[in-house]
Enzyme design. Structure first.
Site, PDB file in Angstrom:
ATOM      1  CD  GLU A 334       4.263   8.057 -10.771  1.00 38.22           C
ATOM      2  OE1 GLU A 334       4.257   7.373 -11.672  1.00 38.22           O
ATOM      3  OE2 GLU A 334       4.214   9.322 -11.340  1.00 38.22           O
ATOM      4  CG  HIS A 363     -22.340  -6.709  -0.020  1.00 33.32           C
ATOM      5  ND1 HIS A 363     -23.151  -7.175   0.618  1.00 33.32           N
ATOM      6  CD2 HIS A 363     -22.812  -5.106  -0.150  1.00 33.32           C
ATOM      7  CE1 HIS A 363     -24.271  -6.332   1.063  1.00 33.32           C
ATOM      8  NE2 HIS A 363     -23.949  -5.289   0.672  1.00 33.32           N
ATOM      9  CE  LYS A 469       7.658   6.406 -18.556  1.00 33.49           C
ATOM     10  NZ  LYS A 469       7.477   7.975 -18.672  1.00 33.49           N
TER      11      LYS A 469
END
Length: 545
Positions: A334, A363, A469
């Protein structure tokens, strides 16, 4: 320290690097119990000398920032999260007093809760704490709770960190019958963040089902006069704590945002503040090669070419630090993911961050790191102390413990990546305690700020987040029009295009997404019917209300 010696350019690294390269590139501060090794970054010859003017300019900008300069000219806003652990640096006496008073209030409130001087409506005492927030208002508290929590904690932490109804239900189910003994910490600077507001309203409904009030079980961390601040006053919240406009969400862990949940959990928050303060002091050094945040920023610059060419893979070899990569995703991405530089030029900057923990990921994706695309650099985090005393070591092979294996896997993976010409950074701390967690938070906060200066972007605003938003609100506004169009149809089955036209939009695809979601959820009043043999786009929709 001759940091340019024995670099060998950016070609493939030899299987075994000269020891003097490691020795010359190792930063160690014994008072911090902290090591930083950048020897596995393939710096170009003369890199540090060439970057010296730019890193000095970045350090000067950081000093000005701490002195109270405006970081966001478009918002006329300062950035003062460094003052949180050193209030005496605040540019005004009133700010210093506010910071010190808030920390004291947090500690006092937590003590009152623990002593049952602050109690819930019916239960004898609060036993659990539920943090309702999103982004920096949840990631920091989650990381700290996971890193430092023990079964002996004064209160057990839980989180609403999304607007996912099923996620909310899972958390409420986990709290179970203890909801009436749960203290909610609602965190939102503006009070208008929809995810947090939605979680608060869901929680209010859950308390109401028990015949309880939210206000008697809640505190707010928010901006003065915000929507949440007004709501908390109206509904009689137990307390309100400030979230200042000069503290960004992703740098808010050492404000009331993170300190209050940690103090309620029973964690030593003053030690966390002290660790951050000590790291700040070291990372103010103007000698870049003796400043770990400057070294880290320079290593990122070298590894990515200063243009985000490679991803940052975080591999902490300690389960307690598993959530650190999630916390850093927001802090780094951000802050650095910006389309424009500070001159308004389009640059598309950023460094992608991902990771989990070692040795688990050996793994998982280490196979690709060693043999696949060379589009990353790794940061290993080593913790020297294997387990907390008084538990002793257990040998799983003669002379070998589980901790020895963990250390061996770290060293082996680091060596294997070097043999494949892959770059890495290594950070070592002595133990995972509150002081060390504060140090790590402060180190990365400053490294991000310095790197942003090196690439000439503003690390302290987030226009892309605000755009998202706004777009989400546009979808919800369109949803209201879609429902109105269905309602006006008086129960008639309407095709997708008819509904979009009635809703006054050409965005048929978004209408499709809205209808598909509403129809999948009973009780939303939308019935979807697909003719036999037809495609989803042949479906009709009608209102069931």
């Amino acid at each position: 320290m001759d940091q340019d010696r024995a670099t060998g350019g950016r070609g493939p690294a030899p299987a075994v690097l000269p020891f003097d390269r490691f020795r010359d590139h190792l930063f160690h501060d014994p008072s911090l119990g902290f090591w930083l090794d950048v020897s596995r970054i393939r710096f170009e010859d003369g890199f540090f000398a060439a970057m010296e003017p730019r890193i000095q300019a970045a350090l000067a900008e950081m000093a000005a920032l701490e002195g109270g300069s405006t970081a966001n000219p478009d918002e006329n806003r300062r950035v003062g999260h460094y003052w949180l652990r050193a209030p005496e640096l605040a540019p005004e006496a009133a700010l210093r007093a506010a910071i010190e008073a808030t920390t004291a209030r947090i500690l006092g409130f937590a003590a009152d809760v623990h002593a049952a001087r602050v109690r819930p409506e019916r239960a004898a005492r609060f036993r659990k704490v539920l943090v309702v927030g999103i982004g920096g208002s949840a990631l920091g508290p989650q990381f700290v709770a996971s890193a430092l929590g023990t079964p002996a904690d004064r209160m057990q932490p839980y989180f609403f960190d999304n607007t996912d109804p099923d996620g909310i239900d899972r958390t409420l189910d986990a709290i179970g019958d203890d909801l009436g003994a749960t203290l909610a910490v609602i965190i939102s600077k503006s009070g208008g963040t929809k995810e947090t507001r939605n979680g608060m309203l869901e929680l209010e409904a859950a308390y109401r089902r028990l015949g309880l009030s939210l206000g008697a079980h809640a505190v707010a961390v928010t901006g003065e006069g915000s929507e949440l601040d007004r709501y908390a006053q109206k509904h009689g919240f137990l307390a309100r704590f400030p979230m200042w406009d000069w503290v960004g969400g992703r740098t808010s862990e050492l404000s009331a945002v993170g300190l209050l949940p940690a103090a309620l959990q029973g964690l030593p928050v003053l030690e966390m503040l002290q660790g951050a303060r000590e790291m700040d002091e070291v990372t103010r050094s103007k000698e870049a090669l003796r400043n770990p945040a400057a070294l880290l920023a320079l290593a990122w610059y070298s590894a990515t070419g200063g243009v985000g060419r490679k991803d940052m893979v975080l591999l902490p070899y300690k389960d307690r630090l598993e959530l650190f990569s999630r916390y850093l995703q927001q802090l780094v991405m951000e802050s650095l993911g910006k389309r424009l530089d500070r001159q308004g030029k389009e640059v598309f900057q950023g460094i992608a961050v991902y990771g989990n923990k070692g040795s688990t990921d050996q793994h998982a994706y280490v196979q690709q790191l060693r043999d696949g695309l060379d589009n990353f650099f790794v940061t290993f985090i080593e913790v020297l102390r294997d387990r907390a005393p008084p538990r002793g070591a257990i040998e799983v092979d003669p002379g070998v413990t589980t901790g020895d294996y963990l250390s061996g896997f770290l060293q082996g993976t680091r060596k294997a990546l070097t043999e494949s010409g892959r770059e890495s950074i290594s950070i070592t701390i002595e133990t995972v305690d509150a002081r060390a967690v504060g140090m790590l938070i402060a180190l990365y906060e400053r490294a991000v700020g310095l790197y942003a200066s090196l690439v000439d972007i503003n690390a302290y605003h987030q226009p892309g987040v605000e755009a998202g938003k706004k777009a989400a609100q546009e979808v919800l506004d369109l949803q209201a029009k879609v429902l109105a169009a269905l309602g006006a149809g008086a129960g008639r089955a309407l095709r997708l295009e008819e509904i979009a036209k009635a809703a006054g939009t050409d965005d048929v695809e978004t209408v499709f997404w809205i209808l598909r979601h509403l129809a999948a959820n009973p009780g939303r009043g939308v019935v979807r019917e697909v003719p036999q043999g037809g495609s989803p786009f042949d479906a009709t929709y009608r209102s069931a209300r």
